[in-house]
Design an enzyme around this catalytic site. Structure first.
Site, short mmCIF file in Angstrom:
data_model
loop_
_atom_site.label_atom_id
_atom_site.label_comp_id
_atom_site.label_asym_id
_atom_site.label_seq_id
_atom_site.Cartn_x
_atom_site.Cartn_y
_atom_site.Cartn_z
N ARG A 50 46.30 31.16 40.55
CA ARG A 50 47.01 32.34 41.08
C ARG A 50 46.01 33.49 41.24
O ARG A 50 45.80 34.29 40.33
CB ARG A 50 48.14 32.74 40.14
CG ARG A 50 49.29 31.75 40.13
CD ARG A 50 50.18 31.94 38.90
NE ARG A 50 50.68 33.31 38.79
CZ ARG A 50 51.95 33.66 38.95
NH1 ARG A 50 52.87 32.75 39.24
NH2 ARG A 50 52.33 34.91 38.79
N ASP A 52 44.16 36.94 42.17
CA ASP A 52 44.60 38.34 42.12
C ASP A 52 44.49 38.99 43.51
O ASP A 52 43.89 38.44 44.43
CB ASP A 52 43.72 39.13 41.14
CG ASP A 52 43.92 38.68 39.70
OD1 ASP A 52 44.99 38.13 39.39
OD2 ASP A 52 42.99 38.90 38.89
N ARG A 203 36.00 38.09 36.74
CA ARG A 203 35.50 39.41 37.10
C ARG A 203 34.95 40.17 35.89
O ARG A 203 34.03 40.97 36.02
CB ARG A 203 36.58 40.21 37.82
CG ARG A 203 36.91 39.62 39.18
CD ARG A 203 37.76 40.55 40.02
NE ARG A 203 39.12 40.63 39.56
CZ ARG A 203 39.81 41.77 39.42
NH1 ARG A 203 39.23 42.93 39.68
NH2 ARG A 203 41.05 41.75 39.03
#
Length: 271
Positions: A50, A52, A203
């Site tokens: 999923r 972002d 990230r």
């Protein structure tokens, strides 16, 4: 019939993968196209990762189940791909469609997911045409230092220091690959592969390693952050637009059921 779809998309104008009321998402666009082509409603899709808001994909994988009377007979995957791409907006494409094993699960059946993160840290690598897919960094990065720090993060660990916690969810993951190199254009490219990732993990890892690469932190700092097992505000979560889901791997069909069962078991640290 269980169906597998392989997707690519530019995440710039999407509010991530997951459908959200009133927002444009990849899942929302895909489901609308499927319901139009299949002339049905209530289509449910499951994805491998999923992503972002702002994150891109070249290798997203999805599965869905088609009820009797909905699945085309005979099933023509090439025709389905053409029809879906004729409806979908140009920033999301179906690359392949195939009938899958009933045990195929895009999420729980995956062996690993591989992401890439691209950074332009030198003036000669700056390309306005790639600004939506490459992070511009104002200072040069030491790729060797980033690789040395990356080695401290490999293996099975509790990555709570690099994840946004979710109620009842584990942050234990197995990081199988984390490496950096300069490509033919001079961009700094990170390859990140794991059995799964928790929210914002990639990230945050990149943000940590950039701090090492530009010399603000020593190599050992990455290991210290990992061992703390708590989010540290000094670790920046970098912008999403440099991140691409490149590939998802699955076992042979005979091993799909066992793999999904194994993945559904809540992880416990073995450290």
């Amino acid at each position: 019939m269980r169906l597998r779809l392989d997707l690519a998309y530019d995440g710039t104008d999407f509010h991530g993968w997951a459908a959200q009321p009133g927002l444009r998402t990849v899942q929302g666009e895909l489901v609308t196209a499927l319901e139009t082509v299949l002339r049905t409603s209530g289509v449910e899709v499951v994805c491998a990762g999923r992503t972002d808001a702002g994150v891109h994909a070249r290798g997203q994988v999805v599965h869905l189940d088609l009820a009797d009377g909905v699945a085309p007979d005979p099933f023509d995957p090439d025709r389905l791909v053409r029809r879906l791409n004729g409806i979908l907006p140009p920033d999301v494409r179906v690359r392949r469609a195939a009938e899958a094993s009933p045990y195929f699960d895009a999420r729980f059946g995956a062996l690993w997911r591989r992401y890439a993160y691209r950074i332009a840290d030198r003036p000669e690598t700056l390309d306005p045409l790639a600004r939506g897919h490459v992070l511009t960094w104002p200072r040069p990065l030491d790729v060797d230092a980033m690789n040395a720090a990356s080695q401290l993060l490999l293996g099975e660990h509790d990555f709570a220091s690099f994840c946004k916690r979710r109620e009842g969810a584990t942050t234990i993951r197995t990081l199988q690959e984390l490496s950096w190199e300069r490509d033919s254009r001079g961009l700094v490219v990170g390859r990140v592969r794991a059995d799964a990732f928790c929210h914002s993990m990639v990230r945050a890892l990149v943000g940590c390693l950039i701090a090492v690469g530009e010399g603000r932190r020593p190599v050992a700092w990455a290991g210290e952050i990992l061992r703390a097992e708590v989010r540290d505000p000094s670790v920046a979560v970098v912008h999403p637009h440099g991140l691409v889901l490149e590939e998802v791997a699955y076992p042979p069909d005979a091993e799909l059921e066992a793999r999904a069962a194994q993945t559904r078991t809540k992880r416990v640290s073995h450290e």
